[in-house]
Design a protein around this motif. Structure first.
Motif, PDB file in Angstrom:
ATOM      1  N   HIS A  38       0.844  -1.202   0.000  1.00  0.00           N
ATOM      2  CA  HIS A  38       0.000   0.000   0.000  1.00  0.00           C
ATOM      3  C   HIS A  38       0.882   1.256   0.000  1.00  0.00           C
ATOM      4  N   PRO A  39       0.519   2.269  -0.820  1.00  0.00           N
ATOM      5  CA  PRO A  39       1.329   3.499  -0.907  1.00  0.00           C
ATOM      6  C   PRO A  39       1.561   4.174   0.439  1.00  0.00           C
ATOM      7  N   ASP A  40       0.600   4.081   1.346  1.00  0.00           N
ATOM      8  CA  ASP A  40       0.775   4.721   2.650  1.00  0.00           C
ATOM      9  C   ASP A  40       1.898   4.077   3.451  1.00  0.00           C
ATOM     10  N   ASN A  45       8.001   5.194  -2.790  1.00  0.00           N
ATOM     11  CA  ASN A  45       8.439   3.989  -3.481  1.00  0.00           C
ATOM     12  C   ASN A  45       7.531   3.769  -4.688  1.00  0.00           C
ATOM     13  N   THR A  46       8.012   4.209  -5.856  1.00  0.00           N
ATOM     14  CA  THR A  46       7.189   4.106  -7.060  1.00  0.00           C
ATOM     15  C   THR A  46       6.962   2.656  -7.470  1.00  0.00           C
ATOM     16  N   ARG A  47       7.913   1.807  -7.212  1.00  0.00           N
ATOM     17  CA  ARG A  47       7.753   0.398  -7.567  1.00  0.00           C
ATOM     18  C   ARG A  47       6.637  -0.242  -6.740  1.00  0.00           C
ATOM     19  N   ARG A  51       3.167  -1.873  -8.067  1.00  0.00           N
ATOM     20  CA  ARG A  51       2.786  -3.220  -7.650  1.00  0.00           C
ATOM     21  C   ARG A  51       1.398  -3.216  -7.025  1.00  0.00           C
ATOM     22  N   PHE A  52       1.108  -2.189  -6.253  1.00  0.00           N
ATOM     23  CA  PHE A  52      -0.203  -2.075  -5.626  1.00  0.00           C
ATOM     24  C   PHE A  52      -1.297  -1.933  -6.681  1.00  0.00           C
TER      25      PHE A  52
END
Length: 394
Positions: A38-40, A45-47, A51-52
């Motif tokens: 999860h981006p949070d 982390n763009t990767r 992936r999310f």
């Protein structure tokens, strides 16, 4: 997501589950990966963000039984962008070609090959891309609008229930153009939303929201020759009167929902709901506290002091007999069970009876003499003695 991406992506691999995974296994794998990427939890982390998005995309398809079946059917027909011919095909192997030719119409060698499949290819993806055979677009059913109205009932009608006529004005399919919005009855599919009536709006984090299409106002259709009666909207004001049953026991200000009694839908869509706000008038004798009715009953001094039986009216029923014990004080509330308002389970509340000692304004000579004799007999009693004693203590 393009049709080509849909075929070529292995969503089972993205979630790390086998192709025969159960719904519970898919859900468990998605939740585990979603928490990890999860981006949070991976700021900057763009990767992880990519992936999310992949995980969310895979769950959107595999987590929906209908979409999953369409995906499995497509993967059975195509694999990694290649077509697998049947057992009788020359060479018996797999050959590759451009999927863009297959789904983009005839043209070149790929177009010649795709022609042998007819309209069946479009049907495989109809549920996911809102497209039917031969590239035609299916417009979506549209639910009718909800309608709000009000009704005023008498106190008795609210307690016992009533059937009342309601005249409602709502939007309905225009009769002049049969709800198409086009005076010739031949609207075209909106090119912006491709007939869905909605457009996607990205919200970040791998999720997307939808808004009503601004060009067709959510209808999915655009009238080339707008109907003069509805100005191309396909909807017109319609008035109708219907008999509505208001259940027993409704309260003032209560909002009742009647499913499917609102405005008609479009293109086979369901009707909206009707919301009725109830206003209840007052009663000259009875009041209400929740499911209980209230009434104030005057009694004489003799009845309160000596006790006795008092007849009490009920709402819409036979009177009840209230037994007053000797020395009943003014303001005491007693209960007649089951004589109140109806409840949803079929039972009834109670009737709360408050005793009010009535003081006569005019006395006959005989009554006055009797009261004077009573006063003399009770001259030594001071009902306010305890009041003054209590006041001294403070």
């Amino acid at each position: 997501m393009s049709t080509k991406d849909f075929i070529e992506k292995d969503f089972y691999k993205v979630l790390g589950v086998p192709k025969d995974a159960t719904e519970a296994e898919i859900k468990k794998a998605y939740r585990k990966l979603a928490r990890e990427f999860h981006p949070d939890a991976n700021k900057g982390n763009t990767r992880a963000e990519e992936r999310f998005k992949e995980i969310s995309e895979a769950n959107d398809v595999l987590g929906d039984p209908k979409k999953r079946k369409e995906y499995d059917d497509a993967r059975a027909l195509f694999g990694n962008g290649g077509f697998r011919p049947g057992p009788g095909a020359a060479g018996g192997g797999q050959f590759n070609f451009d999927l863009g030719d297959l789904f983009g119409g005839a043209g070149g060698a790929g177009g010649a090959q795709s022609g042998s499949f007819g309209g069946g290819i479009g049907d495989v993806f109809g549920g996911l891309f809102n497209r039917g055979a031969a590239g035609t677009t299916r417009t979506q059913p549209r639910r009718g609008q909800d309608v709000d109205t009000e009704v005023t009932l008498s106190f008795t009608e609210a307690i016992e229930g009533a059937t009342v006529p309601l005249r409602m004005t709502s939007q309905a399919p225009c009769k002049a153009c049969s709800g198409t919005g086009d005076k010739n009855g031949t609207p075209r599919v909106c090119p912006t939303c491709v007939g869905t009536g909605q457009v996607a709006r990205g919200s970040g984090g791998g999720f997307s929201l939808t808004d009503p299409c601004p060009d067709c106002k959510g209808r999915g259709l655009i009238a080339e020759h707008p109907c003069t009666e509805c100005s191309g909207s396909g909807r017109a004001k319609s008035s109708r009167t219907m008999q509505v049953r208001i259940p027993a026991g409704v309260t003032d200000g209560q909002r009742i929902r009647l499913r499917g009694k609102g405005a008609p839908g479009e293109r086979g869509g369901p009707a909206g709901d009707l919301y009725v706000t109830v206003h209840v008038g007052e009663h000259k004798v009875f009041g209400r506290k929740g499911d209980n009715l209230t009434v104030t009953v005057p009694v004489t001094f003799a009845e309160a002091a000596l006790g006795g039986e008092v007849r009490v009216p009920t709402l819409g029923g036979s009177p009840v007999t209230l037994k007053l014990p000797p020395g009943t004080p003014n303001g005491r509330t007693m209960r007649a069970r089951g004589k109140g308002a109806a409840r949803k389970d079929g039972s009834h509340g109670d009737l709360l009876i408050t005793v009010e000692v009535s003081v006569p304004k005019d006395l006959s000579g005989k009554a006055r003499d009797a009261l004077e004799a009573y006063r003399e007999a009770t001259a030594d009693e001071d009902p306010r003695a305890e009041l003054f004693e209590a006041a001294k203590g403070e």
